[in-house]
Design a protein around this motif. Structure first.
Motif, PDB file in Angstrom:
ATOM      1  N   GLY A 495      25.598  51.631  13.645  1.00 44.35           N
ATOM      2  CA  GLY A 495      25.341  52.474  14.623  1.00 44.35           C
ATOM      3  C   GLY A 495      26.330  52.347  15.439  1.00 44.35           C
ATOM      4  O   GLY A 495      27.852  51.928  14.915  1.00 44.35           O
ATOM      5  N   ASN A 496      26.301  52.275  16.686  1.00 48.73           N
ATOM      6  CA  ASN A 496      26.898  52.336  17.624  1.00 48.73           C
ATOM      7  C   ASN A 496      27.190  50.646  18.410  1.00 48.73           C
ATOM      8  O   ASN A 496      25.980  49.819  18.175  1.00 48.73           O
ATOM      9  CB  ASN A 496      27.045  53.300  18.424  1.00 48.73           C
ATOM     10  CG  ASN A 496      27.125  54.593  17.906  1.00 48.73           C
ATOM     11  OD1 ASN A 496      27.650  54.752  17.998  1.00 48.73           O
ATOM     12  ND2 ASN A 496      25.744  55.301  18.944  1.00 48.73           N
ATOM     13  N   LEU A 497      28.383  50.245  19.371  1.00 53.63           N
ATOM     14  CA  LEU A 497      29.306  48.955  19.622  1.00 53.63           C
ATOM     15  C   LEU A 497      28.946  49.600  21.122  1.00 53.63           C
ATOM     16  O   LEU A 497      29.879  50.165  21.414  1.00 53.63           O
ATOM     17  CB  LEU A 497      29.857  48.424  19.121  1.00 53.63           C
ATOM     18  CG  LEU A 497      30.485  47.428  19.978  1.00 53.63           C
ATOM     19  CD1 LEU A 497      29.470  45.852  19.929  1.00 53.63           C
ATOM     20  CD2 LEU A 497      31.359  46.707  19.348  1.00 53.63           C
ATOM     21  N   THR A 498      28.093  48.836  22.072  1.00 56.21           N
ATOM     22  CA  THR A 498      28.636  49.044  23.085  1.00 56.21           C
ATOM     23  C   THR A 498      28.612  48.132  24.505  1.00 56.21           C
ATOM     24  O   THR A 498      28.021  47.107  23.771  1.00 56.21           O
ATOM     25  CB  THR A 498      26.889  49.986  24.215  1.00 56.21           C
ATOM     26  OG1 THR A 498      27.355  51.358  23.621  1.00 56.21           O
ATOM     27  CG2 THR A 498      27.502  50.145  25.593  1.00 56.21           C
ATOM     28  N   ILE A 499      29.977  47.622  24.732  1.00 63.27           N
ATOM     29  CA  ILE A 499      30.361  46.739  25.376  1.00 63.27           C
ATOM     30  C   ILE A 499      30.472  46.417  26.662  1.00 63.27           C
ATOM     31  O   ILE A 499      31.083  47.294  27.083  1.00 63.27           O
ATOM     32  CB  ILE A 499      31.550  45.432  25.060  1.00 63.27           C
ATOM     33  CG1 ILE A 499      31.117  45.302  23.186  1.00 63.27           C
ATOM     34  CG2 ILE A 499      31.827  44.270  25.928  1.00 63.27           C
ATOM     35  CD1 ILE A 499      32.356  44.835  23.240  1.00 63.27           C
ATOM     36  N   ASN A 500      29.991  46.466  28.061  1.00 59.93           N
ATOM     37  CA  ASN A 500      29.365  47.407  29.112  1.00 59.93           C
ATOM     38  C   ASN A 500      30.377  46.418  30.615  1.00 59.93           C
ATOM     39  O   ASN A 500      30.559  44.692  29.719  1.00 59.93           O
ATOM     40  CB  ASN A 500      27.874  47.532  29.534  1.00 59.93           C
ATOM     41  CG  ASN A 500      27.194  48.958  29.177  1.00 59.93           C
ATOM     42  OD1 ASN A 500      27.949  49.814  29.306  1.00 59.93           O
ATOM     43  ND2 ASN A 500      26.057  48.219  29.104  1.00 59.93           N
ATOM     44  N   SER A 501      30.399  47.297  31.650  1.00 61.63           N
ATOM     45  CA  SER A 501      30.935  46.086  32.192  1.00 61.63           C
ATOM     46  C   SER A 501      30.354  44.531  32.201  1.00 61.63           C
ATOM     47  O   SER A 501      29.274  44.355  33.023  1.00 61.63           O
ATOM     48  CB  SER A 501      31.556  46.774  33.568  1.00 61.63           C
ATOM     49  OG  SER A 501      32.129  45.897  34.647  1.00 61.63           O
ATOM     50  N   GLY A 502      31.238  43.364  32.476  1.00 58.77           N
ATOM     51  CA  GLY A 502      30.278  42.183  32.669  1.00 58.77           C
ATOM     52  C   GLY A 502      29.897  41.420  31.257  1.00 58.77           C
ATOM     53  O   GLY A 502      29.793  40.529  30.714  1.00 58.77           O
ATOM     54  N   GLY A 503      30.027  42.223  30.328  1.00 59.22           N
ATOM     55  CA  GLY A 503      29.754  41.937  28.833  1.00 59.22           C
ATOM     56  C   GLY A 503      31.086  41.572  28.694  1.00 59.22           C
ATOM     57  O   GLY A 503      31.667  41.604  28.143  1.00 59.22           O
ATOM     58  N   THR A 504      30.876  40.408  27.410  1.00 59.01           N
ATOM     59  CA  THR A 504      31.611  39.136  26.657  1.00 59.01           C
ATOM     60  C   THR A 504      31.379  39.074  25.211  1.00 59.01           C
ATOM     61  O   THR A 504      30.224  38.860  24.513  1.00 59.01           O
ATOM     62  CB  THR A 504      32.255  38.263  27.524  1.00 59.01           C
ATOM     63  OG1 THR A 504      32.075  38.581  28.267  1.00 59.01           O
ATOM     64  CG2 THR A 504      33.392  37.169  26.272  1.00 59.01           C
ATOM     65  N   LEU A 505      32.084  39.558  23.843  1.00 56.85           N
ATOM     66  CA  LEU A 505      32.435  39.982  22.518  1.00 56.85           C
ATOM     67  C   LEU A 505      33.049  38.468  22.114  1.00 56.85           C
ATOM     68  O   LEU A 505      33.719  38.375  22.405  1.00 56.85           O
ATOM     69  CB  LEU A 505      32.590  41.074  21.778  1.00 56.85           C
ATOM     70  CG  LEU A 505      32.361  40.400  19.649  1.00 56.85           C
ATOM     71  CD1 LEU A 505      30.791  40.831  19.345  1.00 56.85           C
ATOM     72  CD2 LEU A 505      32.065  42.256  19.497  1.00 56.85           C
ATOM     73  N   GLU A 506      32.540  37.585  21.703  1.00 56.45           N
ATOM     74  CA  GLU A 506      33.366  36.121  20.943  1.00 56.45           C
ATOM     75  C   GLU A 506      33.489  36.001  19.646  1.00 56.45           C
ATOM     76  O   GLU A 506      32.315  35.689  19.693  1.00 56.45           O
ATOM     77  CB  GLU A 506      33.610  35.263  22.420  1.00 56.45           C
ATOM     78  CG  GLU A 506      34.565  33.938  22.220  1.00 56.45           C
ATOM     79  CD  GLU A 506      33.789  32.675  23.366  1.00 56.45           C
ATOM     80  OE1 GLU A 506      34.386  31.860  23.097  1.00 56.45           O
ATOM     81  OE2 GLU A 506      32.933  33.249  24.224  1.00 56.45           O
TER      82      GLU A 506
END
Length: 538
Positions: A495-506
């Motif tokens: 599906g979709n990937l949403t990284i909102n403000s303040g979100g971190t994908l490490e």
């Protein structure tokens, strides 16, 4: 079943002469076999439609009025990686009949319903798990291909051939042999005719290739080196053959299962199966010391290979209303190290956990009926008649050496995984969930599949080790990160990937990857080393 020829003869081997074409592939010596090695044109049959996480519906959950939050999470993560349209020739749609899987390649045979002879063989390259391709194809304009076995660089194919066509055969039932390498045919096709109207199945023992032919046919042993006939014995209605525990096992529509000495073909025990359906497809498989037999309306039977004693009967689970009773039959069975899969016609594909206890898990959430199924420890191929093939990846958890994974228990909760605030949790193993909401510290080690949305909410931190698959292609599903997610391993999002403000994908380590098929909205931070297979995070 084709029955155009009434007279049968013994084995004749015909090796077609070579005819090199512009693309330097072997020829066939006639126009009745059409070769195609254009992977780009062949692979247009692939579709991502409806791909993604595949759930399993249990019979209990389907028939009971229980709250969704009371349904337990699944333990068999499956990922539909591709749907493949059936091949066509001059307006005729073929149907898949058999699959053999060896390493990075899968070999698929096809035939045509009715009296017309028309078949095909596709070689699938599955080395890039999320981007399989068809490397080569052979269309047989006057032959049905019913089964295939890959042995030491050669394909052995059970076929029914029009004797009036340009194949040089002496009878309709034939074993076809061709060499392959790197997904391409590397020799001409060799035909060996046997008694019977149609070759229905093929297998191999330690020393021989074994072909079985249907009505008034034979169990025939062939030398692997030169395809010469070594031995044969007659049976009235052969459907399937397999080898295990030092025994050759053949399924006959009239006699049931017979064990044979793999060299002398002398009969041992017989397993009577009762009434059968004339002309129906049936297969068998060997799981350790157990023989698994598809038994039509009776589901699957498990028997001791050593003496034929019955071990268990597995009924066909029903999770849908309005099915035609006559179309609910087990056509094929296949096993891997941990599971049995049953192709149950209109009732779909069911999964069974094998071990000290035999447990039916339920029916795979796939599309259409199922005529054939084939598995190994990594892949599952499902044939749905004229609707083509569905290719699934089996994502069972692997052992992970990581301090954060030490002593984590298996998850035994609901299919809706809610990590509530003030309740940090950690689990390991293989899990299939409908949804995930993380509101506190959450660690998961192993294989995690989420059908719908996975949400890492404010205040939540998600540590993932292993493989994670999220969502379904083209659907309102995906991964939403509002806080921190750390992953070491593979992340696949249909599906979709949403990284909102303040979100971190490490991403951790140096061998992590991400695959996103939907849209990406990144207003946060992505860090670490990773392979972005679809280029969505550039």
């Amino acid at each position: 079943m084709k029955t155009k020829l009434l007279s049968m003869v013994l084995v004749t081997i015909v090796l077609f002469s070579s005819c090199n074409r512009e693309d330097d592939v072997p020829g066939t010596g006639n126009d009745a076999i059409l070769l195609n090695n254009d992977a780009e044109s062949l692979s247009v049959r692939f579709s991502k439609d409806k791909t993604g996480v595949v759930g399993i519906t249990s019979e209990t959950a389907a028939n009971a009025r229980i709250n969704a939050e009371e349904i337990p999470a699944g333990s068999l993560p499956l990922e539909l990686i591709a749907q493949v349209e059936a091949p066509t020739h001059e307006g005729n749609v073929l149907q898949a009949t058999h699959v053999d899987i060896d390493g990075d390649y899968a070999y698929v045979t096809y035939n045509t319903k009715g009296t017309q002879y028309l078949g095909a063989l596709d070689i699938f390259d599955i080395s890039d798990v999320h981007n399989p391709v068809i490397r080569s194809q052979a269309i047989f304009t006057d032959a049905d291909l019913n089964a295939v076995d890959f042995v030491e660089g050669k394909l052995y194919i059970a076929a029914a051939v029009d004797v009036d066509a340009d194949y040089g055969v002496d009878g309709p039932a034939n074993l076809i042999t061709v060499s392959t390498a790197n997904g391409a045919f590397t020799s001409d096709f060799q035909f060996s005719s046997v008694e019977g109207y149609v070759s229905t199945d093929v297998a191999h023992t330690d020393a021989h290739v074994v072909s079985v032919s249907g009505t008034e046919g034979m169990v025939a042993l062939f030398d692997k080196a030169n395809s010469s006939l070594v031995n044969q014995v007659a049976f009235p209605d052969l459907r399937s053959v397999t080898y295990g525990g030092g025994k050759l096992l053949v399924l006959d529509g009239e006699e049931g299962v017979n064990s044979l000495d793999p060299v002398s073909l002398v009969k041992g025990y017989t397993i009577a199966l009762g009434e059968d359906y004339s002309g129906s497809k049936r297969t068998m498989d060997v799981h350790g010391e157990t023989l698994v037999v598809s038994e039509g309306a009776n589901g699957a039977g498990l028997y001791s290979i050593s003496n034929g004693a019955e071990q268990a009967k597995i009924e066909i689970p029903i999770v849908s209303d309005g099915l035609v009773t006559e179309e609910v039959v087990t056509n094929a069975v296949t096993t891997n190290e941990r599971h049995l899969f049953m192709a149950n016609g209109a009732a779909g594909v069911s999964a069974v956990a094998l071990g000290d206890d035999v447990e039916t898990l339920g029916v795979l959430d796939l599309f259409g009926s199922s005529n054939y199924v084939r598995a190994n420890n990594e892949y599952l191929f499902v044939a749905s008649g004229l609707e083509g093939l569905q290719i699934l990846k089996i994502n069972l958890a692997e052992d992970i050496v990581d301090d954060v994974c030490t002593d984590l228990p298996a998850y035994k909760g609901s299919t809706w995984m809610n990590i509530n605030s003030g309740e940090p949790q950690g689990y390991s193993g293989s899990v299939v969930a409908d949804g995930l909401n993380v509101n506190d510290d959450f660690t998961f080690c192993g294989s995690l599949s989420v059908k719908g949305w996975a949400n890492i909410n404010s205040g939540g931190t998600f540590n993932m080790r292993g493989s994670m698959v999220v969502g379904q292609y083209g659907q309102d599903t995906g991964l939403q990160i509002n806080s921190t997610m750390k992953i070491e391993g593979s992340l696949v999002i249909y599906g979709n990937l949403t990284i909102n403000s303040g979100g971190t994908l490490e991403f951790l380590g140096d061998d992590s990857s991400i695959t996103v098929y939907g849209n990406v909205w990144n207003n946060g931070t992505v860090t670490g080393e990773f392979d972005d297979t679809e280029g969505k995070l550039d």
